[in-house]
Motif scaffolding. Sequence first.
Motif, PDB file in Angstrom:
ATOM      1  N   UNK A  17      39.836  -6.566  21.174  1.00 10.23           N
ATOM      2  CA  UNK A  17      40.345  -5.666  22.294  1.00 10.23           C
ATOM      3  C   UNK A  17      41.671  -6.310  22.632  1.00 10.23           C
ATOM      4  N   UNK A  18      42.719  -6.138  22.435  1.00 10.69           N
ATOM      5  CA  UNK A  18      44.003  -6.629  23.022  1.00 10.69           C
ATOM      6  C   UNK A  18      44.370  -6.233  24.241  1.00 10.69           C
ATOM      7  N   UNK A  19      43.956  -4.576  23.942  1.00 11.88           N
ATOM      8  CA  UNK A  19      44.385  -3.182  25.466  1.00 11.88           C
ATOM      9  C   UNK A  19      43.600  -2.635  25.608  1.00 11.88           C
ATOM     10  N   UNK A  20      43.196  -2.579  26.907  1.00 13.00           N
ATOM     11  CA  UNK A  20      42.265  -0.860  27.053  1.00 13.00           C
ATOM     12  C   UNK A  20      42.717  -0.006  28.038  1.00 13.00           C
ATOM     13  N   UNK A  21      43.544   1.278  28.101  1.00  9.35           N
ATOM     14  CA  UNK A  21      43.727   1.387  29.695  1.00  9.35           C
ATOM     15  C   UNK A  21      42.837   2.742  29.384  1.00  9.35           C
ATOM     16  N   UNK A  22      42.173   3.608  30.913  1.00 11.24           N
ATOM     17  CA  UNK A  22      41.268   3.973  30.752  1.00 11.24           C
ATOM     18  C   UNK A  22      42.139   5.811  30.054  1.00 11.24           C
ATOM     19  N   UNK A  23      41.151   7.066  30.540  1.00 13.91           N
ATOM     20  CA  UNK A  23      42.184   8.353  30.213  1.00 13.91           C
ATOM     21  C   UNK A  23      43.259   8.665  31.290  1.00 13.91           C
ATOM     22  N   UNK A  24      43.059   8.040  32.221  1.00 12.12           N
ATOM     23  CA  UNK A  24      44.282   8.136  33.595  1.00 12.12           C
ATOM     24  C   UNK A  24      45.219   7.231  33.674  1.00 12.12           C
ATOM     25  N   UNK A  25      45.265   6.140  32.210  1.00  9.09           N
ATOM     26  CA  UNK A  25      46.098   5.392  32.400  1.00  9.09           C
ATOM     27  C   UNK A  25      46.288   3.682  32.827  1.00  9.09           C
ATOM     28  N   UNK A  26      45.159   3.515  33.862  1.00  8.85           N
ATOM     29  CA  UNK A  26      44.647   2.435  35.051  1.00  8.85           C
ATOM     30  C   UNK A  26      44.586   1.501  33.534  1.00  8.85           C
TER      31      UNK A  26
END
Length: 193
Positions: free
Chosen positions: A57-66
């Motif tokens: 995993x290189x990028x992980x953002x939640x459903x609020x964009x954080x």
Amino acid sequence: MDWDDPGTYYVTVHYTDKLSGKEVTGVIGIKVVGQGVIKADDGNTWKGEPLDPAEVVTTLKDSHGDDVLASDVENVRWSNNVDWNTPGTYSDVELSYTDKYGVTITTTITVTVNDDQDIQVKDGVNTWEGKPLTPQQVVSGLTDTHGEKDSDLSNVTWDFDDTLWDVPGEHTATLYYTDKYGNTVSKEVTIVV
């Protein structure tokens, strides 16, 4: 409010009654949910060694964009099975993450399970009637699943009928090699008595 920016917005709603002309207001919360993001590199591992999703995993953002904290990346899961004990290339392997808002975010990658394990045997394995050999006498080299040479021939066993040492002719033995990672490979060898 920004409909394109995930988050919770509090807005005032106004209503005017047509008969009395009286206005009523109220505040409500509106939650704009995004899609979230998982970006991951394709993965490589070795037979018998499951890949940790945090390694790809290189990028992980939640459903609020954080951005998701690095410590929470451990909650990323493989959603479909890769047989970690069967070498090959697995395409469309799904990674999923359920964020603190209950939204599940997914992506797919390709995972390659490598195996270079091998037993090398000597050419022309011959002996005389009544003169048994050991598995170590027929092996010329060992390679573990990671492609490294293994000089410990004590890791080799075989399946061979000991009564055949007194029977002239060609016989087949099955050699087994278990490497330091716990993986076993087998190979048949012809022995001429």
